[in-house]
Scaffold this active site. Structure first.
Site, PDB file in Angstrom:
ATOM      1  N   CYS A   1       0.837  -1.187   0.000  1.00  0.00           N
ATOM      2  CA  CYS A   1       0.000   0.000   0.000  1.00  0.00           C
ATOM      3  C   CYS A   1       0.874   1.239   0.000  1.00  0.00           C
ATOM      4  O   CYS A   1       2.085   1.178  -0.169  1.00  0.00           O
ATOM      5  CB  CYS A   1      -0.908   0.003   1.233  1.00  0.00           C
ATOM      6  SG  CYS A   1      -1.893  -1.500   1.441  1.00  0.00           S
TER       7      CYS A   1
ATOM      8  N   GLY B   1      14.087 -13.269  -7.568  1.00  0.00           N
ATOM      9  CA  GLY B   1      15.321 -13.816  -7.021  1.00  0.00           C
ATOM     10  C   GLY B   1      16.291 -12.760  -6.520  1.00  0.00           C
ATOM     11  O   GLY B   1      17.473 -13.065  -6.308  1.00  0.00           O
TER      12      GLY B   1
END
Length: 633
Positions: free
Chosen positions: A2, A366
Site C-alpha cells: 500500500c 530472485g
C-alpha cells in the site's frame, strides 16, 4: 502492499485543513493502492493519517485502513507480515475481526509495544498513533524492502511512502541537497538517511522512531546482522540448511488472497524460486519474462522458456520494441522521485506491467542472492586482488605516490590503478555499488563554485562509515574474510538502495507487489554467516548456493555463465538521449550552476565517437538532467 501518509502537528500551529492535505498526499501515491483509500484524524491531538490500499490479504472492508485498535491507537501499514497467522494463533485470547495481517500487527503492538517488531517476519513500513502515550511510532523492515520518508519543519512532522507526497505539502520545498547530489554522482543512488532534497530524510532499514510533543524523541536501530560460527560446519549440512531455509521462505511468501506468480529471467536465482514454488503449489505457477525485439543478445528468453517447460508453468512473455523504450523514458523520472540512475530498471518496469495486465498482483523474484553469496564474477577480482591491496597499502607513502603516478599514465581505467590509488590514500578497496563516476572524473566536470563547496567531501566517507559498522559486529568466534565485507556492503547498500528500491517503485507504478524470498531475515543471517570460502570456490561464484540447489535445478542452469538483466539502451534510444542531452545541456548547466558544460559535452562527444565505455555515462547524464527538470523548480 500500500501507500501510507501522515501529518503530526505536534506544535499546534494552524495548518488550515489537515484532512485536505492528507487527501492530496493520498492522491499523489494512488498508484500504490488503487483498491481503497482512507483518512483518519484527531484534530485535538493534531494527528492525521492517510492510506492507499492494494488489497492482498482479506479483500473485504474489514481490512480497511487507517485501522482503529482496541485502546484508541490507529495504524497505517504498507507491506506484508508473512507469519501473521502463526502470530494470531499465539494470541488465542484475542477476538480478531478480520483475516488481515494489519490487524495482527496492530494487536501485537497493543500487547507488546515496540517489542512486537521482534516477532514480525515480513516487509513493512508502518506508523501507529499511540493514543495512550500521545505519540507516533514508526518502523521500517529489517532489510529495507518498503520505503519510508519523513520531514520535520516548524513543529510539524510528516511522513510518506514516497517523496512526491511530501512535496504536495505547502511548507515542504523541493530544494536540492548538494551533498546528496555529490554522492549520487558516485553511487547512482542514495544511502539512508539522505535523499536528493534538503530536509527530507529516508528511514534506515531496521530502524524505529518515536515522535512526541517536542518532535522526534528517538530514532534507533532495532535489528542488526547476527553472525553464527559456521566455520567448521560440513559442506553438506550448510547446503541442506540453506535449501530448507529458502524453501520455507518461499512458502511464507506464497501466502495471499490474490494470484501469485514469479518473474523468470532464466538465471539461477529466479529459476530456483520458480522450482520451489512449483513444489508447493497444487496448480501451475504463473511466470513472466521479457525479451527485446531483434536484440536476443540482451535477454535470456530461451533459458527462461526452458525453465518454464521444466516446471510446467503458465508462462507469459512480452517482446519490448524500440518504441516501448522511447515512450518509457519520460516516465522514469516521474517514478523515481528519489533518483536512481539504473538502466536495468527499464526491463523491470515492462515485466511488472506484463504481470498486472495478466491480473497477477503478487510476484516473487530472485533479488538479493548475488549480494549475499558473492554471485558477481567481477567481485572475484576484488577478493583475488585484496592481498596485493594490503601489501601495497603497507609500503612507504613516497613509493605509493610514485607507483600511482606512473600507472595513471599507463592505464587509468585498469583495476590495478583503482587498487593502487585507493591503497595509496588509505581508502577501502571494494566500494560495491559505486557504478557512477569515480572521484577524479566527477570532480573534473563540476563547476568551480560547486567543487569548492564540496572540497571537504569524498564519497569514500560513506563507504568508511559502513566499514566501521561492519568491523564492530560480534563474530562469535568465526573467521572474517574479505567476502564477508563484500556481502555486508551488498546487504547494507546495494540491496536496499538499488534493488529493493527499484522493485518497490516499478512494481507499485504498475500496482503489483514484489516479494523477495532470498531476503527473509533468518535466511539473511545464515547466508551472511556462511564462510567466504564457500561462497567463492574454485573460481565459481555463489558456490554453496548452487550446490544447495542441485536437487532443484540442472547443472546446466546452475553453472552456465551469468548474463544479467541488460537493455539495448544505446542501440534503441541513443539518438533520443543524445539529442536531449545536446539540446538541454547549456540551459541545464546555466540554471543549476553545478556543472561545467564543456567537460560534460566531452562525455557526449566520446559516446558519439563510438566509445562504448561512455554509453551508461550518457544515460546517467540524461537521467540527471531529466530528473532536475521534473523535480527541482
Amino acid at each position: 502492499m500500500c501507500g501510507i501518509n501522515g501529518i503530526y502537528n505536534f506544535s499546534g500551529i494552524a495548518l488550515r485543513d489537515e484532512t485536505r492535505l492528507i487527501r492530496q498526499m493520498n492522491a499523489a501515491i494512488a498508484h500504490r493502492g488503487p483498491d481503497d483509500t482512507g483518512i483518519w484524524s484527531d484534530p485535538r491531538q493534531g494527528i492525521c493519517l492517510g492510506h492507499q490500499r492494494l488489497s492482498i490479504l482479506d479483500l473485504t472492508s474489514a481490512g480497511h485502513q487507517p485501522m482503529m485498535g482496541r485502546h484508541g491507537s490507529v495504524v497505517v501499514f504498507n507491506g506484508e507480515i508473512y507469519n501473521f497467522r502463526s502470530l494470531r494463533d499465539s494470541m488465542p485470547d484475542e477476538r480478531f475481526l478480520s483475516d488481515s495481517d494489519t490487524e495482527v500487527l496492530h494487536v501485537a503492538y497493543d500487547r507488546q509495544g515496540e517489542h512486537c517488531l521482534d516477532e514480525f517476519n515480513g516487509m513493512f513500513a508502518f506508523a501507529i498513533w499511540d493514543a495512550q502515550k500521545e505519540e507516533l511510532f514508526l518502523a521500517r523492515d529489517r532489510i529495507g524492502k518498503k520505503p519510508l520518508y519523513y520531514t520535520t519543519a516548524g513543529g510539524v512532522f510528516a511522513f510518506s511512502s514516497e517523496i512526491k507526497a511530501l512535496l504536495t505539502l505547502p511548507w515542504v520545498r523541493a530544494e536540492l541537497d548538494e551533498e546528496a547530489l555529490y554522492h549520487f554522482l558516485t553511487f547512482n543512488g542514495l544511502m539512508a538517511p539522505q535523499t536528493m532534497f534538503r530536509n527530507i530524510h529516508k528511514f534506515h532499514p531496521g530502524y524505529k522512531m518515536r515522535v512526541g510533543k517536542q518532535g522526534i524523541k528517538a530514532y534507533e536501530p532495532y535489528w542488526e546482522i547476527s553472525y553464527r560460527n559456521l566455520d567448521q560446519t560440513p559442506a553438506d549440512e550448510l547446503e541442506h540448511y540453506l535449501l530448507e531455509e529458502l524453501r520455507q521462505s518461499v512458502r511464507l511468501r506464497m501466502v495471499s488472497d490474490v494470484p501469485v506468480g514469479a518473474f523468470l529471467s532464466g538465471g539461477v536465482d529466479s529459476s530456483a524460486i520458480v522450482g520451489l514454488m512449483t513444489e508447493q503449489s497444487s496448480i501451475p505457477v504463473t511466470t513472466y519474462s521479457i525479451g527485446f525485439e531483434n536484440a536476443a543478445g540482451y535477454d535470456e528468453l530461451e533459458h527462461a522458456r526452458g525453465i518454464a517447460r521444466q516446471f510446467n508453468t503458465r508462462h507469459h512473455e512480452k517482446m519490448v520494441r524500440p518504441d516501448d523504450l522511447r515512450d518509457l523514458l519520460p516516465k522514469i523520472v516521474e517514478i523515481f522521485d528519489e533518483p536512481l540512475a539504473d538502466a536495468t530498471a527499464i526491463p523491470i518496469y515492462f515485466i511488472s506491467q506484463l504481470a498486472r495486465e495478466n491480473r497477477t498482483i503478487v510476484v516473487l523474484t530472485g533479488d538479493g542472492a548475488d549480494e549475499l553469496f558473492c554471485g558477481y564474477r567481477h567481485w572475484q577480482q576484488y577478493a583475488r586482488f585484496y592481498p596485493y591491496y594490503r601489501l601495497f597499502a603497507g609500503l612507504p607513502a613516497t613509493l605509493k605516490r610514485t607507483a600511482v603516478s606512473l600507472f595513471r599514465h599507463f592505464d587509468e581505467s585498469s583495476p590495478f590503478y583503482e587498487l593502487l590509488s585507493r591503497a595509496a590514500i588509505g581508502q577501502e578497496f571494494f566500494w560495491g555499488g559505486a557504478s557512477g563516476f569515480k572521484e577524479a572524473t566527477k570532480k573534473s566536470f563540476l563547476s568551480r563554485a560547486y567543487a569548492e563547496r564540496m572540497a571537504a567531501l569524498d564519497s569514500h566517507q560513506l563507504i568508511a562509515r559502513l566499514r566501521a559498522q561492519f568491523e564492530q559486529l560480534p563474530l562469535h568466534g568465526r573467521h572474517s574474510g574479505y567476502a564477508d565485507w563484500m556481502s555486508f556492503l551488498g546487504l547494507k547498500h546495494i540491496i536496499p538502495d538499488r534493488f529493493l528500491y527499484r522493485a518497490d517503485r516499478l512494481g507499485m507504478a504498475n500496482s503489483i507487489e514484489i516479494r523477495t524470498p532470498f531476503l527473509d531475515y533468518g535466511l539473511v543471517n545464515y547466508a551472511m554467516s556462511v564462510p567466504g570460502g564457500m561462497k567463492i570456490r574454485g573460481g565459481e561464484p555463489k558456490y554453496v548456493l548452487k550446490k544447495a540447489l542441485e536437487p532443484v535445478l540442472s547443472r546446466q542452469t546452475l553453472y552456465r555463465r551469468k548474463q544479467g538483466f541488460c537493455v539495448p539502451l544505446y542501440e534503441w534510444t541513443g539518438d533520443v538521449i543524445l539529442n536531449y542531452v545536446e539540446q538541454n545541456l547549456p540551459r541545464f548547466c546555466r540554471d543549476t550552476g553545478l556543472f561545467d558544460e564543456e567537460r560534460l559535452r566531452a562525455q557526449v562527444r566520446a559516446t558519439k565517437a563510438g566509445n562504448q565505455n561512455y554509453i551508461f555515462t550518457l544515460w546517467n547524464i540524461y537521467f540527471l538532467m531529466a530528473w532536475f527538470r521534473r523535480w527541482i523548480p
